[in-house]
Write a protein that holds these residues in place. Structure first.
Motif, short mmCIF file in Angstrom:
data_model
loop_
_atom_site.label_atom_id
_atom_site.label_comp_id
_atom_site.label_asym_id
_atom_site.label_seq_id
_atom_site.Cartn_x
_atom_site.Cartn_y
_atom_site.Cartn_z
N HIS A 1 51.27 29.73 34.20
CA HIS A 1 51.49 31.04 33.29
C HIS A 1 52.81 31.51 33.36
O HIS A 1 53.15 32.52 32.79
N THR A 2 53.74 30.73 34.08
CA THR A 2 55.11 31.30 34.08
C THR A 2 56.04 31.60 32.73
O THR A 2 56.30 32.61 32.61
N SER A 3 55.71 30.54 31.99
CA SER A 3 56.19 30.60 30.46
C SER A 3 55.66 31.85 29.89
O SER A 3 56.26 32.72 28.93
N ALA A 4 54.11 31.98 29.88
CA ALA A 4 53.67 33.22 29.15
C ALA A 4 53.87 34.62 29.93
O ALA A 4 54.33 35.35 29.01
N PHE A 5 54.58 34.53 31.27
CA PHE A 5 54.96 35.83 31.72
C PHE A 5 56.39 35.94 31.13
O PHE A 5 56.65 37.26 31.05
N ASP A 6 57.17 34.87 30.88
CA ASP A 6 58.49 35.34 30.41
C ASP A 6 58.36 35.62 29.03
O ASP A 6 59.25 36.52 28.63
N ASP A 7 57.41 35.11 28.43
CA ASP A 7 57.04 35.55 26.82
C ASP A 7 56.90 36.94 26.80
O ASP A 7 57.20 37.74 25.97
N LEU A 8 55.93 37.37 27.96
CA LEU A 8 55.44 38.94 28.00
C LEU A 8 56.68 39.83 28.21
O LEU A 8 57.02 40.74 27.44
N LEU A 9 57.68 39.20 29.17
CA LEU A 9 58.95 40.30 29.44
C LEU A 9 59.80 40.17 28.18
O LEU A 9 60.29 41.34 27.65
N ALA A 10 59.91 39.00 27.31
CA ALA A 10 60.74 38.85 26.41
C ALA A 10 60.12 40.12 25.15
O ALA A 10 60.88 40.85 24.48
N ALA A 11 58.89 39.90 25.05
CA ALA A 11 58.23 40.78 23.96
C ALA A 11 58.33 42.41 24.31
O ALA A 11 58.74 43.29 23.52
N LEU A 12 58.17 42.73 25.76
CA LEU A 12 58.34 43.97 26.04
C LEU A 12 60.02 44.58 25.78
O LEU A 12 60.28 45.63 25.48
N ARG A 13 60.89 43.80 26.25
CA ARG A 13 62.25 43.92 26.32
C ARG A 13 62.84 44.06 24.76
O ARG A 13 63.57 44.51 24.48
N ALA A 14 62.02 43.62 23.91
CA ALA A 14 62.35 43.63 22.40
C ALA A 14 61.92 44.67 21.62
O ALA A 14 61.98 45.06 20.66
N SER A 15 60.91 45.54 22.39
CA SER A 15 60.35 46.64 21.81
C SER A 15 61.10 48.06 21.70
O SER A 15 62.32 47.99 22.52
N PRO A 16 61.05 48.87 20.74
CA PRO A 16 61.88 49.98 20.72
C PRO A 16 61.75 51.08 21.98
O PRO A 16 62.78 51.65 22.53
N GLU A 17 60.78 50.73 22.89
CA GLU A 17 60.86 51.36 24.29
C GLU A 17 61.84 51.11 25.11
O GLU A 17 62.18 51.82 25.86
N TRP A 18 62.13 49.67 24.99
CA TRP A 18 63.12 49.42 25.79
C TRP A 18 64.67 49.90 25.63
O TRP A 18 65.55 49.93 26.66
N ALA A 19 64.76 50.40 24.52
CA ALA A 19 66.10 51.29 24.29
C ALA A 19 66.05 52.50 25.16
O ALA A 19 67.13 53.03 25.61
N TYR A 20 65.08 52.95 25.99
CA TYR A 20 65.13 54.10 26.94
C TYR A 20 65.22 53.37 28.22
O TYR A 20 65.05 54.33 29.09
N VAL A 21 65.28 52.06 28.60
CA VAL A 21 65.36 51.79 29.82
C VAL A 21 66.87 51.66 30.29
O VAL A 21 67.85 51.05 29.62
#
Length: 146
Positions: A116-136
């Motif tokens: 599930h490593t590639s799924a984990f990478d996809d999860l991180l990519a989706a979260l990092r692409a979200s508007p919330e990530w502008a606040y990180v």
């Protein structure tokens, strides 16, 4: 509590956090999550990632309902996470509750099987692409395997 201790002034981060109440989830979302998420320490979950995160001052200047709007209405954080359950388990530790001097606001711990490593990478990519990530303001990704 998750953490390590460091000598004051040593230049080493002391990672400390506590599990706490869920801040941005509504009852229906919590019910959905509980129906499909699995716990940590599953034998097949031989991969893990620790991702400490610090949010910006602008994030903390928002009210609770404004943060919820960014987190869910704009970023769909829970919806994104649901796509990867039950393959990826997660536990969130809050650091800011221990004081604003902590080097991070959250410690996120993930566990998953190697397939599930590639799924984990996809999860991180989706979260990092979200508007919330502008606040990180800062994040560090540490991956482990056994």
């Amino acid at each position: 509590m998750l953490g390590t201790e460091a000598a004051p002034g040593s230049g080493t981060w002391a990672l400390r956090g506590i599990t706490s109440n869920e801040r941005y989830v509504e009852r229906a979302e919590k019910t959905q999550l509980l129906a499909v998420q699995e716990g940590l320490s599953r034998p097949q979950a031989r991969c893990a990632a620790l991702i400490p995160i610090r949010k910006t001052a602008a994030w903390w200047a928002l009210t609770q309902d404004e943060r919820r709007a960014v987190f869910e209405a704009q970023s769909h954080h829970t919806e994104i996470g649901l796509r990867y359950l039950p393959a990826i388990a997660r536990r969130l530790h809050h650091c800011r509750d221990l004081g604003e001097a902590e080097p991070f606001d959250f410690l996120t711990w993930f566990e998953f099987a190697p397939e599930h490593t590639s799924a984990f990478d996809d999860l991180l990519a989706a979260l990092r692409a979200s508007p919330e990530w502008a606040y990180v303001d800062r994040e560090v990704e540490v991956r482990l395997s056994r």
